[in-house]
Design a protein around this motif. Structure first.
Motif, PDB file in Angstrom:
ATOM      1  N   ALA A   1      72.538  32.279  30.734  1.00 35.54           N
ATOM      2  CA  ALA A   1      72.075  33.634  31.434  1.00 35.54           C
ATOM      3  C   ALA A   1      71.299  33.700  33.014  1.00 35.54           C
ATOM      4  N   VAL A   2      70.299  32.611  32.742  1.00 37.01           N
ATOM      5  CA  VAL A   2      69.576  32.647  33.978  1.00 37.01           C
ATOM      6  C   VAL A   2      70.164  32.218  35.049  1.00 37.01           C
ATOM      7  N   ARG A   3      71.207  31.445  34.852  1.00 36.47           N
ATOM      8  CA  ARG A   3      71.967  30.878  35.987  1.00 36.47           C
ATOM      9  C   ARG A   3      72.995  31.689  36.721  1.00 36.47           C
ATOM     10  N   MET A   4      73.308  32.810  35.731  1.00 36.55           N
ATOM     11  CA  MET A   4      74.207  33.913  36.098  1.00 36.55           C
ATOM     12  C   MET A   4      73.309  34.767  37.060  1.00 36.55           C
ATOM     13  N   GLN A   5      72.033  35.021  36.747  1.00 38.63           N
ATOM     14  CA  GLN A   5      71.262  35.883  37.346  1.00 38.63           C
ATOM     15  C   GLN A   5      70.829  35.191  38.718  1.00 38.63           C
ATOM     16  N   ALA A   6      70.731  33.908  38.731  1.00 41.60           N
ATOM     17  CA  ALA A   6      70.376  33.441  39.928  1.00 41.60           C
ATOM     18  C   ALA A   6      71.576  33.147  41.108  1.00 41.60           C
TER      19      ALA A   6
ATOM     20  N   VAL B   1      74.458  37.787  39.249  1.00 43.28           N
ATOM     21  CA  VAL B   1      75.053  38.477  38.272  1.00 43.28           C
ATOM     22  C   VAL B   1      74.289  38.947  37.094  1.00 43.28           C
ATOM     23  N   SER B   2      74.057  40.108  36.562  1.00 42.50           N
ATOM     24  CA  SER B   2      73.541  40.592  35.381  1.00 42.50           C
ATOM     25  C   SER B   2      74.634  40.513  34.268  1.00 42.50           C
TER      26      SER B   2
ATOM     27  N   ARG C   1      71.710  39.436  45.831  1.00 43.21           N
ATOM     28  CA  ARG C   1      72.328  40.028  46.807  1.00 43.21           C
ATOM     29  C   ARG C   1      72.034  40.196  48.119  1.00 43.21           C
ATOM     30  N   ARG C   2      70.760  40.196  48.308  1.00 45.36           N
ATOM     31  CA  ARG C   2      70.120  40.413  49.835  1.00 45.36           C
ATOM     32  C   ARG C   2      69.861  38.930  50.476  1.00 45.36           C
ATOM     33  N   GLY C   3      70.404  37.896  49.906  1.00 44.81           N
ATOM     34  CA  GLY C   3      70.534  36.636  50.549  1.00 44.81           C
ATOM     35  C   GLY C   3      69.636  35.518  50.151  1.00 44.81           C
ATOM     36  N   LEU C   4      68.865  35.770  49.097  1.00 47.45           N
ATOM     37  CA  LEU C   4      68.108  34.703  48.341  1.00 47.45           C
ATOM     38  C   LEU C   4      68.444  33.826  47.317  1.00 47.45           C
ATOM     39  N   ALA C   5      68.413  32.755  47.343  1.00 51.64           N
ATOM     40  CA  ALA C   5      69.062  31.676  46.357  1.00 51.64           C
ATOM     41  C   ALA C   5      67.734  30.714  46.133  1.00 51.64           C
TER      42      ALA C   5
ATOM     43  N   VAL D   1      68.362  39.618  40.444  1.00 54.40           N
ATOM     44  CA  VAL D   1      69.816  39.786  40.966  1.00 54.40           C
ATOM     45  C   VAL D   1      70.033  40.554  42.115  1.00 54.40           C
ATOM     46  N   ALA D   2      69.202  41.618  42.482  1.00 56.17           N
ATOM     47  CA  ALA D   2      69.191  42.319  43.872  1.00 56.17           C
ATOM     48  C   ALA D   2      68.778  41.567  44.901  1.00 56.17           C
ATOM     49  N   ARG D   3      67.875  40.653  44.406  1.00 62.58           N
ATOM     50  CA  ARG D   3      67.417  39.520  45.847  1.00 62.58           C
ATOM     51  C   ARG D   3      68.450  38.695  46.098  1.00 62.58           C
TER      52      ARG D   3
END
Ligand SMILES: Nc1ncnc2c1ncn2[C@@H]1O[C@H](COP(=O)(O)OP(=O)(O)OP(=O)(O)O)[C@@H](O)[C@H]1O
Ligand SMILES: [Mg+2]
Lengths: 250, 329
Positions: free
Chosen positions: B211-216, B219-220, A78-82, A74-76
């Motif tokens: 849930a994995v999609r949300m994290q991707a 979003v936690s 937010r730093r621009g990695l998808a 999640v933090a990654r």
């Protein structure tokens, strides 16, 4: 200039099986870096480690100079990695638009808003439509995502990744399971994304790889056996023996 | 352009009924509002009592739907919140505090706190473990009340009378209580409808589906799930406040695990993730209880058969069935 993505001595083992074995690579901003390798070479595992869904045993990952090795996915993001997934991962029950709007929502403002209907937030929808337009799915916006064709679902995954406003896209076999026509659409799309994004592309389709890649690395049994410009890698004897040779022989 | 986009998003591929939802809801509300008068005229005042009970459990089932239907969290301890809400009334009443203006917020707050603490722990697990751990917390609350001798323990605790509201004895009669419960249920139903369509609800639904999609997308799911759990707990606590008032009695039996199981049945029978469905499920279950229990002690067998039939006929439960029939008509 510091590379956008810098990986050093990354390792991951499952028991005695070394799946990622001392992998180091640099991806400069604006570059499309392809990672190829036979089945089971550890490509998806590497993407998991880069995206943060899997912890590495050792080694470091830097994004734009920042050490993100210990950060969760999640933090990654937010730093621009998808990232995209080898096996399509979308919200089947949501509309196409809502899949993308949710990704826009995730990076713009709090999601702890309880009363205003999210579906009528025009700014979210407009940005989502932009992303859908870029991948050529604008006319599918109102459809249920689960009802899309396989290739369209792949396009949708790309739109979702774009909507996160990522700088770096990690794409795990975006062409997997697509027919020739769908494949051509997706290759065209990636060529366009190249102009705006830094991309790590995992792909089995050699034609696509050589058409798109600025640089490439070959992964075999978790090790990078060659890395560099496509032409150089292509003529590397070790690569021909380990991988491309098989391909031509087949 | 932007209105077109908004309309497309606002019209997700969902089932459509012949009558617009608002008209149907208005009709249902009018029919319900007329019930006490009709029951009185027909000389069947007990119908009002049963209908009130249906709505109270409908409120509790509705709250569970947020957790179960929209969050995919199979909480097997939801009755604990009803019990805690009821005991908030009972214990305050025993100390002479009989006004809803105090009782209701205290009940909601106690339940929200209990949900926050137990949810934060339970939500570290998923699947069967989540079921077991919520069951365990529910049983802990149950046995705590059983052992609370000062407030009746096992025997329960009678109230001195029904609660007042700002000093007024508004819900003294059964019809008045009926209308009060109807109002609370309607507000909760409308409120939760907005919640599930909001940004928050969208994240909750997305986390349920993938849930994995949300994290991707960064979003936690955990904070959203926990928040849903807390909201649901507080609403179930309000159902407990109403239940205590209807019975003028509180008892640990309100929070037994069988009660939690019945709440799950209400949600599944009515249709998970539909909000109105679980309210219908609660009404159906209590109606069955009243009718079948009349004929046989083994009424739960009949209930079991009904449940199997509804689940097989329509995955969407009663709400899904109603929508199907509506489309066919
Ligand atoms: N969770 C796991 N536990 C044990 N072994 C695993 C696990 N995940 C992957 N592996 C093994 O690690 C190796 C690399 O798997 P990975 O999925 O990364 O390969 P890949 O290069 O993506 O292959 P493909 O081209 O088929 O997608 C395989 O041998 C696989 O069996
Ligand atoms: Mg793979």
């Amino acid at each position: 200039m510091t590379p956008l993505l810098s990986v050093r001595a990354l390792r991951k083992s499952y028991g005695a099986l070394r799946v990622t074995d001392d992998v180091s690579l640099d991806v400069a901003a604006g570059e499309l870096h392809a990672v190829i390798g036979p089945n089971g070479a550890g490509k998806t595992t590497l993407i998991h480690q880069l995206s943060g869904s899997l912890r590495s045993d050792s080694g470091t990952v830097h994004l734009a100079g920042e050490d993100i090795t210990a950060l969760p996915m999640v933090a990654r993001v937010r730093r621009g990695l998808a990232r995209s997934f080898q096996i399509t991962s979308i919200l089947d029950g949501f509309s196409v638009l809502e899949n993308v709007a949710l990704a826009v929502q995730a990076r713009s403002g709090s999601s702890f808003r309880f009363f205003r209907p999210a579906a009528t937030e025009t700014r979210l929808n407009a940005e989502a439509m932009d992303a859908l337009g870029r991948v050529g799915l604008a006319d599918r916006a109102a459809r249920r995502a689960g009802s899309l064709s396989h290739g369209e679902k792949r396009q949708l995954e790309l739109a979702v990744a774009l909507a996160t406003k990522a700088r770096l896209l990690l794409l795990d076999e975006p062409l997997a399971g697509t027919g020739p026509e769908e494949s051509a659409i997706l290759v065209g799309l990636m060529r366009e994304l190249k102009s705006t994004h830094t991309i790590v592309l995992i792909e089995h389709d050699m034609e696509a790889v050589f058409a798109l890649a600025d640089r490439m690395s070959v992964l075999v049994y978790g090790r990078v056996i060659a890395s560099g410009a496509p032409a150089a890698v292509r003529s590397d004897p070790a690569v021909r023996a380990a991988y491309l040779g098989e391909e031509e022989a087949a | 352009m932007s209105t077109l986009v908004a309309r497309m998003a606002a019209a997700p591929p969902r089932r459509r009924a012949i009558l617009p939802g608002a008209a149907l809801a208005g009709l249902a509300l009018a029919a319900l509002a007329a019930l006490p008068v009709a029951a009185d005229a027909a000389g069947l005042p007990f119908l009002v009592v049963i209908a009130t009970r249906m709505m109270i459990f409908g409120l509790a089932a509705l709250s569970l739907d947020l957790v179960l239907g929209y969050g995919a969290m199979v909480s097997f301890g939801h009755a604990a919140f009803i019990g805690l809400g009821a005991y908030a009334v009972g214990i305050l009443d025993a100390h002479g505090i009989r006004d809803l203006a105090v009782q209701a917020p205290v009940a909601a707050l106690v339940c929200a706190l209990f949900a926050l603490v137990t949810g934060a722990i339970s939500l570290r697990t998923r699947g069967v473990y989540f079921i077991m751990i919520t069951l365990a917390f529910g049983q802990m609350a149950y046995f705590f009340m059983v052992s609370l001798a000062a407030y009746g323990g096992d025997d329960g605790l009678p109230l001195a009378g029904r609660s007042t509201l700002f000093g007024m004895r508004l819900i003294e009669g059964d019809p008045a209580l009926f209308y009060a419960v109807l109002a609370v249920l309607a507000v909760a139903l409308l409120g939760l409808r907005r919640v599930v369509a909001s940004r928050f609800g969208r994240v909750l639904r997305g986390s349920r589906d993938n849930a994995v999609r949300m994290q991707a997308i960064g979003v936690s799911p955990l904070p959203y799930r926990l928040t849903a759990y807390v909201i649901a707990g507080a609403i179930a606590g309000l159902a407990g406040v109403l239940l205590a008032n209807q019975a003028e009695f509180v008892s640990p039996a309100y929070m037994s695990w069988q009660r939690s199981g019945e709440l799950i049945v209400m949600v599944v029978l009515g249709g998970m993730g539909t909000l109105i469905g679980p309210v219908m499920g609660a009404a159906a279950l209590i109606a069955l209880e009243e009718v079948l229990a009349h004929y046989s002690d083994h009424w739960r067998l009949g209930l079991g058969l009904m449940l199997v039939a509804v689940v097989l006929l329509s995955r969407g439960g009663l709400a899904g069935l109603a929508a199907k029939l509506g489309r066919r008509a």
